[in-house]
Every structure is written in structure tokens, then in C-alpha cells.
Design an enzyme around this catalytic site. Structure first.
Site, PDB file in Angstrom:
ATOM      1  N   ASP A 407       0.843  -1.191   0.000  1.00  0.00           N
ATOM      2  CA  ASP A 407       0.000   0.000   0.000  1.00  0.00           C
ATOM      3  C   ASP A 407       0.885   1.251   0.000  1.00  0.00           C
ATOM      4  O   ASP A 407       1.868   1.331   0.743  1.00  0.00           O
ATOM      5  CB  ASP A 407      -0.883  -0.029   1.250  1.00  0.00           C
ATOM      6  CG  ASP A 407      -1.846   1.126   1.314  1.00  0.00           C
ATOM      7  OD1 ASP A 407      -2.731   1.199   0.454  1.00  0.00           O
ATOM      8  OD2 ASP A 407      -1.707   1.960   2.237  1.00  0.00           O
ATOM      9  N   GLU A 436       1.530   0.136  -4.957  1.00  0.00           N
ATOM     10  CA  GLU A 436       1.074   1.431  -5.452  1.00  0.00           C
ATOM     11  C   GLU A 436       2.278   2.366  -5.531  1.00  0.00           C
ATOM     12  O   GLU A 436       2.695   2.934  -4.527  1.00  0.00           O
ATOM     13  CB  GLU A 436       0.024   2.011  -4.510  1.00  0.00           C
ATOM     14  CG  GLU A 436      -1.279   1.246  -4.485  1.00  0.00           C
ATOM     15  CD  GLU A 436      -2.277   1.854  -3.512  1.00  0.00           C
ATOM     16  OE1 GLU A 436      -3.433   2.073  -3.911  1.00  0.00           O
ATOM     17  OE2 GLU A 436      -1.904   2.105  -2.346  1.00  0.00           O
TER      18      GLU A 436
END
Length: 699
Positions: A407, A436
Site C-alpha cells: 500500500d 502502489e
């Protein structure tokens, strides 16, 4: 930000004390200052500079006349005998601190029947006391300070299943903490648990062949809670690790939960966070809902997913069983790790052990906020990086998982990601690492952020392609803006680039790095987005749009990623961020799945086609340059040719309301045609409106 109190002092280096004094507190000045340690010794301080700050404080920089001893407890006294603790702050970021306190040994609890040994790394701590409780038996013992900032204690006896926590004296105050190195925790993260490893009833490993290339993966993102939270689906333990793989006559007949998941044909299940997060009360898990991007412990599993959250060993056994059952079904398991921030910095165990060390901060004492959560983890210091690499290694060794998704990976640094990828792939060849790679406004220097812009510096790390998402689906920020799948043929050149894994435009240097998606847990579902972007279109056409978008994902070069429910037009009732909106809006709706069974059928067929045809899974940028070709029919229908060895495909993607014909000048085998406009074998293809046609050539 510093200067919350009228009188504050910080060790920012080994020879520097920064003092901040409010103008409202004795005029903000003092004729002299000195240090006093826990042994009542006085150390004089010499003034270096003094300056008035615009916020009403006076800043004084002083140097001690004697070397300071890190871990000793010092107070700064002014001329009025007012005192404040000298806080170990930016000193923890200095090269000397890194050199003096580097430790590469094993940390955490070590169990034997004769004794349990506790070992913590806490150079700035003054004292640490461990308290254990096992039934009616309890004991407290102070840990002894060793070399390199390590504290250690050995407590005789068999303490299996004992609960424990630490009291840590640092920077002039006592705080209680769990053990950040333990994998076994109690309910709501209030205590850690001693566990005899020999008592763990872990399932046998099921070896799966190593993934030869990331492009062979088809990732399906799912929540442990959402998959089985609906009523009357035949699961006895819904919303839990155990329930995730539970099967019964009802799940088999209705194709719900795990029984359904096994039918899709995907290769990897990516689970939303499964490690301890702070936003759900584990003693009353149904009172709160959360996806879990609020980490409180990076090694202890989330208790709300356990049948017995107060039994740490059972959590481990339940989750290991989940992985085992998925592997038995031929499915690999990727875990969503949230290493970029924590739920509550002040209560976080690593922060209580070594304040300031594990969080990004600047020289002014301000904390980085690239995560927009008020704190960003600093993965650059050696012991921090070692902690996170070791955490990943131990998770792989304990649970036999197959990949990690990170994340807000852009807040981490490239060196950390490379070390994690190398270590995990050493243990398990074919291990997937991706995340990400957004360029977040953190204190990490841009040139070492783990972002898409730096993808060339991370050879084995993939990135979610927001360019693919926005090109095919349309803007997340503007729901009314259409993408290619919803009819924007003006994006045709961009479509060609993203379907080639953005390698031809040099966004990625390998298709293995491009995670292609049009829907994930974040933002509106594709169905809800299209409800706005394609306002006025009927349900049948919306079904075709849904299949079309998933077809682009599954036919493109790179790594396809699907969100659970995307294959039946999952809706979250138009809400763009449902992270805490409850089960009713987040649960898998199997009744809806039944109503949109044609989307499921087509998605499953597209998955199978991708797995059967290597030309859709090319492994290098050079292969894509040589073996992928694009053209259009009248600038409206995309023609996509792929080849590898004997496998040759021609695919047509028509997002418009027009009909098209195309002569392939040989007899082709139609593998997929959701417009139902062609015979199985033909040379003159008809492409219906809003349809996808896939034809195999040369065979």
C-alpha cells in the site's frame, strides 16, 4: 511539530541540545542551563546560538561539556530550577547512532521449557520491565541493557501461553507496549503471547510450481470479511479466516464463498490487510467495519478474523489453514501489506521502544505526511529496514504465501523494496512483489522513492498502472469522464500503449511490472462509475461494458488484476470510499452474481483464454515490440494482434454502437464472441456493437 509545551529540550545530535522556551515562560530566556542525569550528576551546557522564533519561542542551541550516554535519562534545568526532559529526537537519525547501535541478531521472544528470553532493540530507553501472567502465576523482571542498544531478560520456567507486555521508560516517562517482534498477540493488541512453537498445529505445505513470469498471474483482490459476510450462504463462520475457505452443501450448490472462488480460474488471491489494525474492536467485530489500512502491528494477525482472538496461536493456525486450503485448490496467496504509516503513532510499539526512529521527520521535528495519515514510516535507517525485511521473510516462512502487494509503496524507498524482493524470491522463486507506486509528497528524496518513475531501479517490483486504469475506465476524479471501455475512442492511441504494458512508451521496462486494472477496493466500482459515465444506457449494455473492460484487462500484456465482484458488476451503491461503511454495502452479493451470470460466464472464459495462450502473456519489452501489433477499423474498433511461437491471435475490441467486418484472409477459430455474430470457424469476421471477438490464427 515541536513546541507544544512552554519549555522543551531535544538531543538532535551527540553534541547538541536544542532548547525551545516560550516568551510567556520567564521571557523565553535563561542565563544558563545544565543537564542532570539519573545518578544526580550535573553536566554543564555551553551556549552556541540563541534566536527568536516567529511563533513566540526562543530557540537556544547548546553543547554539553561531557559526552552524553544514550539511554541515560537527562533533564535540562534553567536558571529558575525549572526542568524538562531532554528528549532523544533527531539524534536517532545520525550516522553515529546508526554505527553505534547496529544489531543484526535475533530479536523478540525465544521460548524453551526451561526459560523464556526476551530481547528488544531500544537504544534510547532508560529502563524496560517485562510483566508476564500465566493463569494465577505472574512475574515482573527488568531487562538488562546489553551492547548495541539491546535489552535482554531470561525468565526461568515454562511460560507457554503466558501473556506479557513491557513497561518502557524513555524520554522521562513510562509507557506500556506489546512486543513488535512477536507473531502472537491478544485481543485488541493489549498484550503479546508466549508460544511454544512445537505446539503449533500447522498444516503441511503444498508445493505449487514456481511462477515462471509475473505475466502468468491473474490476481483477484478479495476481503476476508466480504467474501462470506452475506447471510444464508452456507458458511458457519462468516467473515473469518476459517470461513473464507469453508465449504458445505449450500456453498457448493449455491456457489458461494470459497466454492465460488475456485470456479473463476484466477491464479492468485490478493487479500486485503490481514495483520492487526486498530479500527475494529476485536471483542465486538460486528460493531465496526474496516478494510484494515490502519496497522497497529506488522506481525500479529488481525483478531477480528479469528474465532478466538484472545488466543494468539489459534490466529496463526487459522490463517495458515486458509493459505493451505487455497494452495490445495491450486490458488496462490498474495498479502496486502501496509508499511507506510500506522493507525496511532503514539501507541505504536516501535515508537514507544525508540521514539522518532521509525518515522520520517525533518530537522525541525515535523513528521512527514505523504500518507495523509499524520505519520509516514521511515524505512531508510538500518534497523528499520532490517525490521521490515525480516518481517516479510518471517511471514513467507511461517505462512508460505506467494506475494506481497504494498500500500502507498511510493512512501517506501527503492532499497527496501529490492531487499524484500530478493529475500522473498530467495525463499520462494516466483514470489510476486508489487504495489502502489504513486509519487506521494513525503520526506523521502524523490530519486529513491519506490515510485513508478523509479521503476528501472527496482527490477523485480511491479506497479499498479493508473495510466491503464484511467485510459480504459476513465478518470476516477470525474465520474462523468468516459474511458475506452465506456466509448471514448479518442483515447485509441493511449489504449495501444497501455495494452502493450506501457513498454513501448517506456513507462515500464518489462511487462511483468505493469499491474493492469480498472477496479480495486479504492474508488467507485466500475459498475458505479459507468452508471454515471454511461447515464441513460440500459442494463444489457452496461453488462457488455463490464465484460468489455474486463476483456481489455485480461487480453493486455502485463499482469491482469480483478477486484472481487467485478465479474458480476459489483456495486457499492455509488459510494466511492466504503472503507468503513459496513457489511451491507461491502459484502459479496451472490444474488446479484446470479442476476448477472452472463458477465461471470464471459469473464471466466476470458480468464481461461489468457491462461491457454502465451501470446497474451509475453515476458519482455522486446517481445512486445516484435510480437504485438495494433490497427483500427475506421479509427473506432481496435484490432490487436499477438503472437508467440505457434500461438497467434487477433482480437477485436469495439466500444461503439457500430457494426464492423474484417477479412483475415484465412480460416480462423473464433474463441470468444460476446456479440454472437460469428461461426466457430470463419475468415470474414463480424464485430457487433460493444463486443469483443478473439480469433486464433494458423491452426
Amino acid at each position: 511539530m515541536r513546541m507544544r509545551e512552554p519549555f522543551e529540550a531535544y538531543f538532535d545530535d551527540f553534541d547538541k541540545v536544542n532548547i525551545y522556551k516560550s516568551n510567556n515562560f520567564f521571557g523565553g530566556k535563561s542565563r544558563f542551563y545544565h543537564l542532570k542525569d539519573s545518578r544526580d550528576r550535573i553536566i554543564e551546557l555551553d551556549l552556541v546560538t540563541r534566536s527568536e522564533l516567529p511563533n513566540g519561542y526562543v530557540h537556544s542551541v547548546l553543547t554539553p561539556r561531557e559526552p552524553i550516554e544514550v539511554g541515560e535519562e537527562y533533564y535540562v534545568y534553567d536558571e529558575h530550577c525549572q526542568k524538562t526532559p531532554a528528549v532523544y529526537s533527531h539524534i536517532t537519525k545520525t550516522p553515529k547512532f546508526a554505527s553505534d547501535y547496529d544489531f543484526d541478531g535475533e530479536l523478540g521472544p525465544v521460548y524453551s521449557k526451561e526459560a523464556v528470553v526476551f530481547r528488544l532493540w531500544a537504544p534510547t530507553a532508560h529502563r524496560i520491565i517485562v510483566s508476564l501472567r500465566q493463569g494465577s502465576r505472574s512475574v515482573s523482571q527488568e531487562l538488562e541493557r546489553k551492547l548495541n542498544g539491546v535489552f535482554e531478560a531470561s525468565i526461568p520456567g515454562d511460560w507457554n501461553e503466558a501473556r506479557y507486555s513491557f513497561m518502557i521508560r524513555c524520554n522521562g516517562k513510562w509507557q506500556e507496549s506489546v512486543d513488535p517482534y512477536s507473531f502472537f498477540g491478544g485481543i485488541n493488541g493489549k498484550y503479546s503471547i508466549v508460544v511454544d512453537p512445537s505446539t503449533l498445529n500447522l498444516p503441511d505445505r503444498i508445493p505449487l510450481p514456481p511462477l515462471e513470469s509475473n505475466t502468468d498471474a491473474i490476481i483477484y483482490e478479495a476481503s476476508v470479511r466480504d467474501m462470506t459476510s452475506a447471510n444464508n450462504i452456507g458458511v458457519q463462520h462468516p467473515s473469518t479466516f476459517r470461513g473464507f475457505t469453508e465449504e458445505s452443501p449450500t456453498t457448493c450448490s449455491r456457489r458461494t464463498g470459497f466454492s465460488y472462488l475456485k470456479t473463476l480460474g484466477v491464479t492468485h488471491v490478493q487479500l486485503l490487510p490481514v495483520f492487526d489494525f486498530g479500527s475494529v474492536d476485536e471483542s465486538h467485530p460486528r460493531l465496526y467495519y474496516n478494510w484494515g489500512y490502519d496497522p497497529m502491528h506488522f506481525r500479529t494477525l488481525e483478531g477480528s478474523y479469528s474465532l478466538n482472538p484472545d488466543r494468539g496461536a489459534e490466529r496463526v493456525q487459522e490463517f495458515a489453514g486458509l493459505v493451505h486450503e487455497l494452495h490445495k485448490a491450486g490458488l496462490r496467496v498474495n498479502l496486502d501489506l501496509v508499511f507506510n504509516h500506522v493507525y496511532n503513532k503514539g501507541e505504536f510499539a516501535l515508537e514507544r521502544l525508540v521514539p522518532f526512529y521509525y518515522f520520517l521527520m525533518n530537522q525541525n521535528g515535523e513528521f512527514s505526511n505523504g500518507s495523509f495519515c499524520g505519520n509516514d514510516i521511515d524505512t531508510q535507517p538500518m534497523m528499520s529496514r532490517r525490521y521490515f525485511v525480516d518481517t516479510c521473510r518471517k511471514i513467507v516462512e511461517l505462512y508460505d504465501v506467494d506475494g506481497f502487494r504494498f500500500d502507498l509503496m511510493g512512501i517506501l524507498d527503492v532499497n527496501l523494496m529490492n531487499e524484500i524482493a530478493a529475500e522473498c524470491r530467495r525463499i520462494k522463486p516466483g514470489f510476486m512483489v508489487y504495489g502502489e507506486g504513486w509519487n506521494m509528497p513525503s520526506f523521502v528524496p524523490p530519486e529513491i522513492r519506490a515510485t513508478q518513475e523509479n521503476q528501472a531501479k527496482m527490477p523485480d517490483v511491479g506497479h499498479f498502472s493508473d495510466r491503464f486504469r484511467d485510459t480504459i475506465r476513465g478518470s476516477n476524479g470525474d465520474l462523468g469522464q468516459k474511458g475506452f471501455a465506456s466509448g471514448n475512442i479518442g483515447a485509441m492511441s493511449d489504449v495501444m500503449n497501455v495494452m502493450a504494458a506501457s513498454c513501448n512508451e517506456h513507462r515500464y521496462d518489462s511487462p511483468e511490472k505493469a499491474i493492469n486494472y480498472v477496479e480495486c477496493h479504492d474508488n467507485h466500482t466500475l459498475w458505479d462509475k459507468n452508471k454515471v459515465a454511461c447515464h441513460g444506457e440500459g442494463s444489457d449494455l452496461r453488462d457488455k461494458r463490464q465484460v468489455f473492460a474486463s476483456a481489455v484487462v485480461l487480453l493486455s500484456q502485463g499482469v491482469p488484476f480483478l477486484h472481487a465482484g467485478q465479474e458480476f458488476g459489483r456495486t457499492k451503491e455509488g459510494v466511492g470510499n466504503t472503507y468503513n461503511r459496513g457489511d451491507n454495502i461491502n459484502q459479496m452479493d451472490y444474488h446479484r452474481r446470479d442476476r448477472h451470470s452472463s458477465i461471470v460466464r464471459d469473464t471466466r472464459r476470458l480468464i481461461e483464454i489468457r491462461k491457454q495462450h502465451p501470446s497474451l502473456r509475453l515476458r519482455t519489452a522486446q517481445e512486445i515490440a516484435n510480437q504485438v501489433k495494433f490497427e483500427t477499423i475506421s479509427g473506432q474498433c481496435l484490432v490487436y494482434r499477438t503472437s508467440k511461437d505457434a500461438d497467434s491471435l487477433i482480437s477485436f475490441l469495439n466500444p461503439t454502437g457500430s457494426w464492423f467486418q474484417y477479412d483475415i484472409h484465412e480460416l480462423g477459430h473464433v474463441l470468444f464472441d460476446n456479440g454472437d455474430s460469428n461461426q466457430e470457424y470463419t475468415s470474414n469476421l463480424v464485430i457487433a456493437p460493444y463486443s469483443v471477438v478473439i480469433c486464433q490464427l494458423g491452426g
